[in-house]
Design an enzyme around this catalytic site. Sequence first.
Site, PDB file in Angstrom:
ATOM      1  N   SER A   1      36.922  24.978  40.226  1.00 22.14           N
ATOM      2  CA  SER A   1      37.852  24.066  39.548  1.00 22.14           C
ATOM      3  C   SER A   1      37.258  22.665  39.574  1.00 22.14           C
ATOM      4  O   SER A   1      36.391  22.376  40.418  1.00 22.14           O
ATOM      5  CB  SER A   1      39.178  24.055  40.318  1.00 22.14           C
TER       6      SER A   1
ATOM      7  N   TYR B   1      44.502  23.372  47.927  1.00 21.55           N
ATOM      8  CA  TYR B   1      43.752  23.936  46.801  1.00 21.55           C
ATOM      9  C   TYR B   1      42.354  23.315  46.749  1.00 21.55           C
ATOM     10  O   TYR B   1      41.345  24.023  46.741  1.00 21.55           O
ATOM     11  CB  TYR B   1      44.529  23.637  45.517  1.00 21.55           C
TER      12      TYR B   1
HETATM   13  N1  LIG Z   1      44.849  27.104  35.296  1.00 20.46           N
HETATM   14  C1  LIG Z   1      44.075  26.053  35.469  1.00 20.46           C
HETATM   15  O1  LIG Z   1      44.366  24.961  34.978  1.00 20.46           O
HETATM   16  C2  LIG Z   1      42.801  26.177  36.268  1.00 20.46           C
HETATM   17  C3  LIG Z   1      41.880  25.113  36.237  1.00 20.46           C
HETATM   18  C4  LIG Z   1      40.705  25.226  36.949  1.00 20.46           C
HETATM   19  C5  LIG Z   1      40.440  26.365  37.662  1.00 20.46           C
HETATM   20  N2  LIG Z   1      41.338  27.387  37.694  1.00 20.46           N
HETATM   21  C6  LIG Z   1      40.997  28.564  38.482  1.00 20.46           C
HETATM   22  O2  LIG Z   1      40.908  29.676  37.623  1.00 20.46           O
HETATM   23  C7  LIG Z   1      41.266  30.856  38.333  1.00 20.46           C
HETATM   24  C8  LIG Z   1      42.347  31.601  37.561  1.00 20.46           C
HETATM   25  O3  LIG Z   1      43.451  30.742  37.428  1.00 20.46           O
HETATM   26  P1  LIG Z   1      44.621  30.977  36.356  1.00 20.46           P
HETATM   27  O4  LIG Z   1      45.205  29.667  36.056  1.00 20.46           O
HETATM   28  O5  LIG Z   1      44.136  31.827  35.265  1.00 20.46           O
HETATM   29  O6  LIG Z   1      45.674  31.751  37.278  1.00 20.46           O
HETATM   30  P2  LIG Z   1      46.921  32.666  36.915  1.00 20.46           P
HETATM   31  O7  LIG Z   1      47.947  32.359  37.947  1.00 20.46           O
HETATM   32  O8  LIG Z   1      47.301  32.555  35.475  1.00 20.46           O
HETATM   33  O9  LIG Z   1      46.339  34.144  37.158  1.00 20.46           O
HETATM   34  C9  LIG Z   1      45.825  34.499  38.402  1.00 20.46           C
HETATM   35  C10 LIG Z   1      45.735  36.020  38.486  1.00 20.46           C
HETATM   36  O10 LIG Z   1      45.264  36.318  39.816  1.00 20.46           O
HETATM   37  C11 LIG Z   1      46.061  37.344  40.385  1.00 20.46           C
HETATM   38  N3  LIG Z   1      46.068  37.192  41.844  1.00 20.46           N
HETATM   39  C12 LIG Z   1      46.709  36.271  42.598  1.00 20.46           C
HETATM   40  N4  LIG Z   1      46.469  36.486  43.893  1.00 20.46           N
HETATM   41  C13 LIG Z   1      45.645  37.558  43.962  1.00 20.46           C
HETATM   42  C14 LIG Z   1      45.061  38.273  45.042  1.00 20.46           C
HETATM   43  N5  LIG Z   1      45.284  37.933  46.318  1.00 20.46           N
HETATM   44  N6  LIG Z   1      44.249  39.322  44.759  1.00 20.46           N
HETATM   45  C15 LIG Z   1      44.053  39.708  43.469  1.00 20.46           C
HETATM   46  N7  LIG Z   1      44.607  39.091  42.417  1.00 20.46           N
HETATM   47  C16 LIG Z   1      45.384  38.016  42.663  1.00 20.46           C
HETATM   48  C17 LIG Z   1      47.446  37.146  39.774  1.00 20.46           C
HETATM   49  O11 LIG Z   1      48.202  38.353  39.829  1.00 20.46           O
HETATM   50  C18 LIG Z   1      47.093  36.725  38.351  1.00 20.46           C
HETATM   51  O12 LIG Z   1      46.956  37.845  37.490  1.00 20.46           O
HETATM   52  C19 LIG Z   1      41.716  30.414  39.726  1.00 20.46           C
HETATM   53  O13 LIG Z   1      40.666  30.576  40.650  1.00 20.46           O
HETATM   54  C20 LIG Z   1      42.025  28.938  39.522  1.00 20.46           C
HETATM   55  O14 LIG Z   1      41.869  28.217  40.705  1.00 20.46           O
HETATM   56  C21 LIG Z   1      42.520  27.320  36.996  1.00 20.46           C
END
Ligand SMILES: NC(=O)c1ccc[n+]([C@@H]2O[C@H](COP(=O)([O-])OP(=O)(O)OC[C@H]3O[C@@H](n4cnc5c(N)ncnc54)[C@H](O)[C@@H]3O)[C@@H](O)[C@H]2O)c1
Length: 358
Positions: free
Chosen positions: A233, A246
């Site tokens: 991130s 985080y």
């Molecule tokens: N959304 C953002 O703005 C953003 C920005 C930068 C980085 N990220 C990173 O991208 C990645 C995905 O984020 P997102 O926003 O798509 O999240 P999201 O919440 O939309 O989806 C996350 C998925 O991970 C699954 N999950 C959660 N805990 C889990 C576990 N212990 N084992 C297996 N699966 C698990 C959930 O069921 C879900 O399907 C993360 O690592 C997040 O830190 C997100």
Amino acid sequence: MNITDIIPAVRIAASKNGLVTCRLAGEKGDVAGADEKTLVIDSAESIREAFDGWFEKNTPAPEKVVLKDVCTIDVSGVDTVGRQRIPGRIVIVTGGAQGFGAGIAGELFEEGANIVVADLNEEVGSEMAAKLNEKGYQNKAFFVKADVSDPDSVENLVKETVLNFGGIDVMISNAGILRAGGLDEMDPKTFDLMTKVNYTGYFYCAKYSSKVMKIQSEYSDGNHYMDIIQINSKSGLKGSNRNFAYAGGKFGGIGLTQSFALELMPHRIKVNSICPGNFFDGPLWSNPENGLFVQYLKAGKVPGAKTIEDVKRHYENQVPARRGCRVIDVVRAILYAIEQEYETGQAIPVTGGQEMLK
Ligand SMILES: NC(=O)c1ccc[n+]([C@@H]2O[C@H](COP(=O)([O-])OP(=O)(O)OC[C@H]3O[C@@H](n4cnc5c(N)ncnc54)[C@H](O)[C@@H]3O)[C@@H](O)[C@H]2O)c1
């Protein structure tokens, strides 16, 4: 060697003229019924030699491999449509049921990859894999229920991948959770949970997938590069106010990436983090019930904001590109990391200019 070590060795040895997938067909290794498309191997020690002999006489891989008295393995080739950038690769995407993970799984499937959707959410994750298979491509997808914070569960995910596809070429450690809060609000349990999923979970993904990748490296011709990619991130590059649980885990992830990269490059396994900016169109931000836009509007976090659109505009205006990060932006960085053989240990920002490396 046990069967889960033999299968990746066979798969990569069979991939001399294009990546194949392998599936365990039986645990007897019965030679009855072997035909001209079957390669019979006497013992695990002679896998390499047996394939050398096979490819001296044949161009396509065998369709079946029988390791006498041990196991039978079915082998399938993958169509290569000219446009595809990673045909035949076997890719695990953790957290692949929704958000970035689902988008990444879908895009890499279009690029010819075999996809393992790994997630806690069984219902949505299996639907996702089924939808990909409905396209009728030769590359396939399947779902494995996995909890990245549990080492046994990640070990099982890797085992299922080997039994169904034959190996692993790319591990995308994407599953992550966010619970914001300052020092007064953050309770130790929540902090521990976030650390276990976002930081320790990445260690488990790297630990169990690299074991299979090392076997593949040993049995390849020396030109098969593999990848461990962490979806990090922009909060892994810069502190995040009232969001330290985080940011701390994400900063730690970059330390793991750099260290794994040093350890694994001799095995032709590259390790990189990709650091996306905010994914405003994804469920984390846009969920109409509990998304961050709704939460921030209710909490009055953006002074003067009266609607969700006001909150969104406030955050978009902080990005030089004036928009949130999209799946395709992250996928382009993933494809760069995979195709670039001469780089490892990097944290690649995909932030529309919001974070710049020093
Ligand atoms: N959304 C953002 O703005 C953003 C920005 C930068 C980085 N990220 C990173 O991208 C990645 C995905 O984020 P997102 O926003 O798509 O999240 P999201 O919440 O939309 O989806 C996350 C998925 O991970 C699954 N999950 C959660 N805990 C889990 C576990 N212990 N084992 C297996 N699966 C698990 C959930 O069921 C879900 O399907 C993360 O690592 C997040 O830190 C997100």
